[in-house]
Write a protein that holds these residues in place. Structure first.
Motif, mmCIF file in Angstrom:
data_model
loop_
_atom_site.group_PDB
_atom_site.id
_atom_site.type_symbol
_atom_site.label_atom_id
_atom_site.label_comp_id
_atom_site.label_asym_id
_atom_site.label_seq_id
_atom_site.Cartn_x
_atom_site.Cartn_y
_atom_site.Cartn_z
ATOM 1 N N THR A 143 1.045 -1.625 0.078
ATOM 2 C CA THR A 143 0.122 -0.272 -0.305
ATOM 3 C C THR A 143 0.752 1.278 -0.076
ATOM 4 O O THR A 143 1.820 1.364 0.872
ATOM 5 C CB THR A 143 -0.995 -0.379 0.857
ATOM 6 O OG1 THR A 143 0.400 -0.133 2.071
ATOM 7 C CG2 THR A 143 -1.707 -0.891 1.105
ATOM 8 N N ASP A 144 0.134 2.360 -0.444
ATOM 9 C CA ASP A 144 1.267 3.436 -0.645
ATOM 10 C C ASP A 144 1.038 4.612 1.244
ATOM 11 O O ASP A 144 0.214 3.666 1.239
ATOM 12 C CB ASP A 144 0.342 4.829 -1.467
ATOM 13 C CG ASP A 144 -0.360 5.433 -1.630
ATOM 14 O OD1 ASP A 144 -1.582 4.832 0.127
ATOM 15 O OD2 ASP A 144 -1.671 6.068 -2.231
ATOM 16 N N LYS A 145 1.737 5.990 1.262
ATOM 17 C CA LYS A 145 1.713 5.810 2.461
ATOM 18 C C LYS A 145 0.557 6.048 2.675
ATOM 19 O O LYS A 145 0.378 6.713 3.854
ATOM 20 C CB LYS A 145 2.701 6.814 2.264
ATOM 21 C CG LYS A 145 2.081 8.504 1.758
ATOM 22 C CD LYS A 145 2.889 9.719 0.991
ATOM 23 C CE LYS A 145 2.448 10.152 0.497
ATOM 24 N NZ LYS A 145 3.328 11.713 0.187
ATOM 25 N N ASN A 146 -0.891 6.440 2.361
ATOM 26 C CA ASN A 146 -2.445 6.881 2.566
ATOM 27 C C ASN A 146 -2.701 5.598 3.030
ATOM 28 O O ASN A 146 -3.765 5.613 3.136
ATOM 29 C CB ASN A 146 -2.837 7.285 1.371
ATOM 30 C CG ASN A 146 -2.007 8.737 1.582
ATOM 31 O OD1 ASN A 146 -1.762 9.623 2.307
ATOM 32 N ND2 ASN A 146 -2.571 9.904 -0.095
ATOM 33 N N GLY A 147 -2.085 4.180 2.501
ATOM 34 C CA GLY A 147 -2.802 3.489 2.584
ATOM 35 C C GLY A 147 -4.016 2.432 1.765
ATOM 36 O O GLY A 147 -4.027 1.471 1.637
ATOM 37 N N ASN A 148 -3.917 3.338 0.735
ATOM 38 C CA ASN A 148 -4.007 2.606 -0.667
ATOM 39 C C ASN A 148 -3.773 1.579 -1.867
ATOM 40 O O ASN A 148 -2.135 1.847 -1.111
ATOM 41 C CB ASN A 148 -4.291 3.897 -1.923
ATOM 42 C CG ASN A 148 -5.191 5.245 -0.832
ATOM 43 O OD1 ASN A 148 -6.128 4.451 0.228
ATOM 44 N ND2 ASN A 148 -4.961 6.096 -0.770
ATOM 45 N N TYR A 150 -1.394 -0.267 -3.913
ATOM 46 C CA TYR A 150 -0.677 0.318 -4.706
ATOM 47 C C TYR A 150 -1.185 0.662 -5.978
ATOM 48 O O TYR A 150 -2.034 -0.539 -6.462
ATOM 49 C CB TYR A 150 0.230 -1.146 -5.170
ATOM 50 C CG TYR A 150 1.871 -0.210 -5.000
ATOM 51 C CD1 TYR A 150 2.708 -0.477 -6.111
ATOM 52 C CD2 TYR A 150 2.606 -0.109 -3.951
ATOM 53 C CE1 TYR A 150 3.255 0.224 -6.927
ATOM 54 C CE2 TYR A 150 3.776 0.039 -4.264
ATOM 55 C CZ TYR A 150 3.952 0.439 -5.753
ATOM 56 O OH TYR A 150 5.867 0.695 -5.235
#
Length: 180
Positions: A143-148, A150
């Motif tokens: 996941t990215d830094k916002n929790g989304n 990839y």
């Protein structure tokens, strides 16, 4: 007479040189580093594993478009290397090289190969990809830094392209998912 012969020979040589340079549309550009198609297919397979895990359809690997992305990848890496050189030695010459590389990258970025739309692109350090794979994980499944999830694993599209090039100590990939 000898002087005229030399002048004619010199003029002919200059005309021939100019003809050779303009016959192909100008002076030749820096040769492109050719993509590693097998590594591109490996990266695309990992991307598709992550897409299936995220509930998305696999996207077929487009080899032709992958090769077309080479100019973009080369312009990007040349810009990064120019930036590295300038960062280490801030001379006027290195600054001029950096500026020229950035202009080339900006130019190529605006003229990506046509025929594909609504795409998302990711720049990948292949060493990081290989490291994650060696540890039994999927590079695209995080996941990215916002929790989304990839971004490429959930990107809408019906094709993917991957160009992998090596320049000096860096092997770099451009991974693209889009609609063809």
């Amino acid at each position: 007479m000898k002087c005229i012969k030399k002048l004619v020979a010199l003029t002919l040589a200059a005309v021939l040189a100019l003809t050779m340079l303009t016959a192909c549309g100008g002076t030749p550009a820096e040769p492109l580093t050719q993509p590693d198609i097998n590594k591109g297919k490996e990266i695309a397979a990992a991307l598709n594993e992550a897409r299936v895990a995220a509930g998305k359809k696999e996207v077929p690997f487009d080899e032709e478009y992958s090769v077309k992305l080479t100019e973009y990848a080369n312009a990007y890496t040349n810009w990064q290397f120019a930036w590295r050189a300038y960062d280490q030695d801030q001379t006027a010459e290195n600054k001029a090289t950096l500026d020229a590389a950035k202009r080339k990258y900006d130019e190529v970025s605006k003229e990506l190969p046509s025929g594909v739309s609504k795409g998302k692109m990711l720049k990948v350090n292949v060493a990081a990809f290989d490291n994650v794979k060696a540890n039994g994980r999927n590079y695209f499944a995080g996941t990215d830094k916002n929790g989304n999830y990839y971004p490429l694993a959930t990107q809408e599209g019906n094709m993917c392209a991957v160009t992998v090039i090596t320049k000096e100590d860096l092997t770099f990939a451009i991974v693209f998912v889009g609609t063809k």
